[in-house]
Design an enzyme around this catalytic site. Sequence first.
Site, PDB file in Angstrom:
ATOM      1  N   HIS A   9      29.210  39.419  46.039  1.00  0.00           N
ATOM      2  CA  HIS A   9      30.453  39.990  46.279  1.00  0.00           C
ATOM      3  C   HIS A   9      31.586  39.024  46.047  1.00  0.00           C
ATOM      4  CE1 HIS A   9      33.397  42.833  47.896  1.00  0.00           C
ATOM      5  NE2 HIS A   9      33.872  41.725  48.337  1.00  0.00           N
ATOM      6  N   GLU A  10      31.385  37.859  46.641  1.00  0.00           N
ATOM      7  CA  GLU A  10      32.460  36.974  46.770  1.00  0.00           C
ATOM      8  C   GLU A  10      32.701  36.241  45.249  1.00  0.00           C
ATOM      9  OE1 GLU A  10      34.553  36.892  48.958  1.00  0.00           O
ATOM     10  OE2 GLU A  10      33.529  38.083  50.354  1.00  0.00           O
ATOM     11  N   HIS A  53      34.485  38.214  42.901  1.00  0.00           N
ATOM     12  CA  HIS A  53      36.095  38.103  42.515  1.00  0.00           C
ATOM     13  C   HIS A  53      36.422  37.157  41.388  1.00  0.00           C
ATOM     14  CE1 HIS A  53      37.196  40.651  46.007  1.00  0.00           C
ATOM     15  NE2 HIS A  53      36.220  39.838  46.960  1.00  0.00           N
TER      16      HIS A  53
END
Length: 753
Positions: free
Chosen positions: A517-518, A521
């Site tokens: 998820h990170e 970004h």
Amino acid sequence: MKRSILITTSAAVALLLAAGPTFVAAGPGHDHTGVRQRFENFGPDVRHREYVAPSLLRDSAPFTAPLNANPVQIAVHFAQTSLTDSEFVIRNAYTSDHNGVTHVYLRQIVDGVEVTNADININVDRFGRIVSYGDSFYKGKEYTLRANARVNEQDESSVMEIVEGISNKVGQFVFGTQWSGLKKRSPRKRGTTDSTVYSIANPSSTVISPIDALQSLADHIKVVLPDVASISILESSIPITTASSFQHSQPVMTLNNVPFALSPVPVRQAYLQLDNGELQLVWDLQVEMQDNWFHAHVNAHTGEVIALMDWVADATAYRVFPFGLNDPSDGERQLVVDPHDTIASRNGWVNYGPNDDDKRMGKKTKGYNTTIGNNVYAHENLQGGSQWEDNHRPLGKHEEDPVSGLVFDFRLNWHKQEPEDYVDGSVVNLFYWNNIIHDLFYRYGFDEQSGNFQEDNFGLGGLGQDAVVANAQDGSGYNNANFATPPDGQRGKMRMYVWDATTPMRDGDLESGIIIHEYAHGISTRLTGGPANSGCLGWGEAGGMGEGWGDFFATALRTKVNDTRESDYDMGSWANGGEGIRKYPYTTSLKKNPETYGIMSKPGYYGVHAKGAVWAEMLYEVYWNLVDKHGYTKQWFPPTDEDDEFAERPRKGPKKPSHPDSPATRHILSYGNTLTLQLVVDGLKLQPCRPDFTDARDAILQADELLTNGDNACEIWKAFAKRGLGVGAKLEGGSPWGGGERTESSHVPKECQ
Ligand SMILES: *[C@@H]1O[C@H](CO)[C@@H](O)[C@H](O)[C@H]1NC(C)=O
Ligand SMILES: *[C@@H]1O[C@H](CO)[C@@H](O)[C@H](O)[C@H]1NC(C)=O
């Protein structure tokens, strides 16, 4: 079907070697101890190479080639009229069945010998259009020096000039008549050397024997060559080409009974383009040894080794929760050996080479034995400060067993220990996951030129010096994680926190879904609006989707082979002690997750994470429609195509990057899960800066149109329509933070009804 033709050189091939072997005393090297020695790979850098790959589909009407036009002939004609007046051989040519693209690989010939670092590859589509080409042919001293000077200039204007120069050229040959736009060169007479064009280094000096060249190599790699008298030279004739196989354009010699070689050593003469713009005559040798396999280029006049490549790379092993596992509840850690993708991370993950600037300043390759590499610096940051360079990192151990090489294997008992007690194991897991995501998304198009995170971009475009800085167990927070994405050329920063919902606490570094998820970004920010623009996914629906892509990637990548559209997933639930961190699970059930487009107008959906969950849910619907249609593969990483350029190399070695219409693309197109990932990544590149939901939906539809001719349009429309983002969906009176009235629509286009 594969097609292949061969163009042989018209001039008779003359061996430049004058004399037979001369005998040289053994050098002062050391005994070969059996312990593998490592030598830096090095060689000249062909900076004037270019790759011209325009967007083919921008409203250009398909060009129909004349009847009987053979794509290989088209490519050869293009090369001869627009790119070079040099001689060349066709090393390979084949047509990919699935899309009709023919890939033609040319190697330059000067004075009857190959220039081993001079290649052209041309891609011709089924309409006979040149869709892209790469060119590193030698074009003379002045050309090389100008190109080197240009690359050395760092100011923006020169970069812009280069960019404009390339795009003008592209426009001319793709959108105009096929190749009339490029300058025609007056053909040079074949078999002649025009010294104003080709600068040959020391043309009249004596050429050393291949055994002298072998001696030089032996000195360089510090092995003793005790008795050259036993070595015999066998000259073999030119092998005849069969369909799509490798073709030598000249005689090859073989050195037999080389004491330190496991097999006969093939030797031939060749030219190598040097940085100084000259062509250097070399002996090209391939030496297989117990622990090394060298491909060397030795200056044929001086004996200096001027390029060396060891095809054998040491293994590196990591004990981690490997790809496919979302968190410790999914399975045990495993020792994975050499998990890097050889295209995405050509030098492995810890063999960090010099970056472009270092190279310019003549700095040497750095080697690390810790969690530092070309894609990420991973370390603990228990103190939570902003310093990271000298933070603690685990050291890999050099071991003979179970794998020969560097081993990162640390104790980790998350059941009993507090995270701090197993921080080395966590850093290794974080290092592994940052790398594997780098590699995976590289293969789906998040590469150097589109702004990925790498220290060294290997001259493939984009800006380097921006490996991710990944802080494990960052002390600046709890129960969360974050990622900062500055523009291309500046490092992304990932901070992973410890979660305190349980005793002992749990470490977010062990939940790959959170890491994905990170990292996502970074992917979505760099791909939306271009690598230099980090301001496209700030807030509102755009910011919401910025969260949603990460959840979607994390969820898609944890699916299992026997999952069905009934399979549900919670985000972040392991770290959070068993409870998901979003309001609803990702599922195709409207009962279990009722979120639709219109819900975002309600209170509680102003924040980006709430909106992101709606977007991720929509993508999850797309995912299952495509997996139901095309099936699922466990193999998220598409195959590397070793089938052409390096087909003759029997084991570990450098791989050619895949070009757009490779076996890799074929693989991706064949399965619903890989296809969805590709379409979502392509959509990121297509959508505008600050997209809203309908923009991002349309970009995915367009990605499908470009890749599959819209084969999946209805499946995609139905997925979005199910969640209210059908044909008539619209947002009115939208406020910057994402308020406004949303009209839902469950309609799909007529042809999908
Ligand atoms: C590898 O680790 C050892 C300590 O175990 C250190 O002495 C050595 O300098 C390291 N090598 C590199 C290339 O960093
Ligand atoms: C998936 O299902 C098949 C058939 O039911 C079974 O043989 C296989 O073991 C399952 N695979 C996994 C990983 O559960």
